[in-house]
Design an enzyme around this catalytic site. Structure first.
Site, mmCIF file in Angstrom:
data_model
loop_
_atom_site.group_PDB
_atom_site.id
_atom_site.type_symbol
_atom_site.label_atom_id
_atom_site.label_comp_id
_atom_site.label_asym_id
_atom_site.label_seq_id
_atom_site.Cartn_x
_atom_site.Cartn_y
_atom_site.Cartn_z
ATOM 1 C CB ILE A 1 -3.122 8.506 9.416
ATOM 2 C CG1 ILE A 1 -3.566 8.160 7.980
ATOM 3 C CG2 ILE A 1 -3.509 9.930 9.784
ATOM 4 C CD1 ILE A 1 -5.067 8.212 7.769
ATOM 5 C CG HIS B 1 -0.757 5.325 4.904
ATOM 6 N ND1 HIS B 1 -1.727 5.579 5.839
ATOM 7 C CD2 HIS B 1 -1.408 4.797 3.823
ATOM 8 C CE1 HIS B 1 -2.906 5.215 5.372
ATOM 9 N NE2 HIS B 1 -2.737 4.740 4.151
ATOM 10 N N GLY C 1 -5.260 1.775 7.834
ATOM 11 C CA GLY C 1 -6.325 1.088 8.542
ATOM 12 C C GLY C 1 -6.112 -0.416 8.568
ATOM 13 C CG ASP D 1 -1.939 1.145 1.163
ATOM 14 O OD1 ASP D 1 -1.682 2.153 0.481
ATOM 15 O OD2 ASP D 1 -3.004 1.012 1.797
#
Length: 285
Positions: free
Chosen positions: A207, A192, A210, A187
């Site tokens: 962040i 991120h 998830g 990803d």
């Protein structure tokens, strides 16, 4: 409108060959924070090739698949990726995942729901190898600003937390570099890693993925309530209720609902237990 629900659901599934080996599994586990302490026998099950077993959430990254972005390229879907949020994830395991394997991953839009101010796409991926089905994975994708055409609203299940103390609680620190390591599993969203991109998206800093908190939570349940046995997991689902930042701590509260079900709630300790994962259930043998 940018989403033609009937066309998207009716489109032919797309297939791709995927492959993985022990290095991919080890990298994924390290990206979840496994290996601390490095010589702990329980952690070596995730990090040492001679003892390796595969956490079922590895299915979300195995072979890098087609991923969420690939699913959004389906016929009938023409949307702005900036309006997309990963709303939920579920996995059903048909048998334990092998440490190394080759499989065919078949992906399609299983459903499109009208939530009024947003649309929800259910992107389904099914993987099978020469011995048969391995897993079925559903990603629930919110697309802001694309609802309101009068379609089916779809399910909206919300689970109440048990009115008792958890059967177990684990606190899992997130390393400052954890998102940088986790993204090596496939990803590459700059949200991120790139502080400037994160600010454009409305966040003070990058962040955590998830799906990283998703994997960390399953590891905590397996290690705490399932005796470290990954093969006991049958299915796992969650709703992404909020963000978490590298450097924070996940508080993972677990309740045994019956002999085959664990309900979980995950919060960010440093932000007054702000919700991270909700409506989270692990089904097991």
């Amino acid at each position: 409108m940018p989403i033609d629900a009937a066309k998207a659901v009716a489109a032919e599934p797309r297939s791709a060959e995927i492959a993985w080996d022990h290095k991919d599994v080890q990298l994924y586990h390290l990206g979840l924070g496994a290996g601390v302490p490095a010589t702990d026998p329980d952690e070596l099950r995730y990090t040492l090739e001679s003892r390796l077993h595969v956490l079922p959430s590895f299915a979300t990254v195995a072979g890098a698949g087609m991923g969420v972005v690939g699913g959004l390229a389906a016929p009938g879907i023409d949307i702005d990726l900036a309006a997309v949020l990963h709303g939920g994830q579920s996995i059903t395991l048909h048998r334990p995942l092998p440490v190394a394997g080759r499989a065919v991953s078949t992906s399609r839009v299983a459903a499109v729901y009208d939530k009024g101010k947003a649309a929800v796409l259910v992107l389904r991926s099914e993987a099978a190898d020469a011995d048969g089905p391995l897993w079925t994975s559903d990603a629930q994708i919110f697309v802001r600003g694309e609802g309101g055409w009068g379609g089916d609203r779809g399910p909206s299940e919300r689970l109440e937390l048990p009115a008792r103390e958890p059967d177990a609680t684990a606190e899992q620190p997130i390393r400052e570099d954890q998102a940088l390591l986790y993204r090596l599993s496939g990803d590459w969203n700059p949200l991120h890693a790139d502080p400037e991109f994160a600010k454009l998206a409305g966040f003070d800093r990058p962040i955590l993925h998830g799906l990283c908190s998703y994997g960390m939570t399953l590891k905590a349940v397996v290690d705490t309530l399932l005796g470290g046995d990954v093969t006991r997991v049958r299915a796992y689902r969650t709703r992404f209720a909020g963000i978490v930042f590298p450097g924070e701590t996940l508080r993972i509260r677990m309740w045994r609902q019956d002999e085959h079900t664990v309900q979980v709630a995950v919060t960010a300790v440093e932000r007054d237990d702000a919700p991270v994962l909700a409506d989270t259930v692990v089904d097991h043998s």
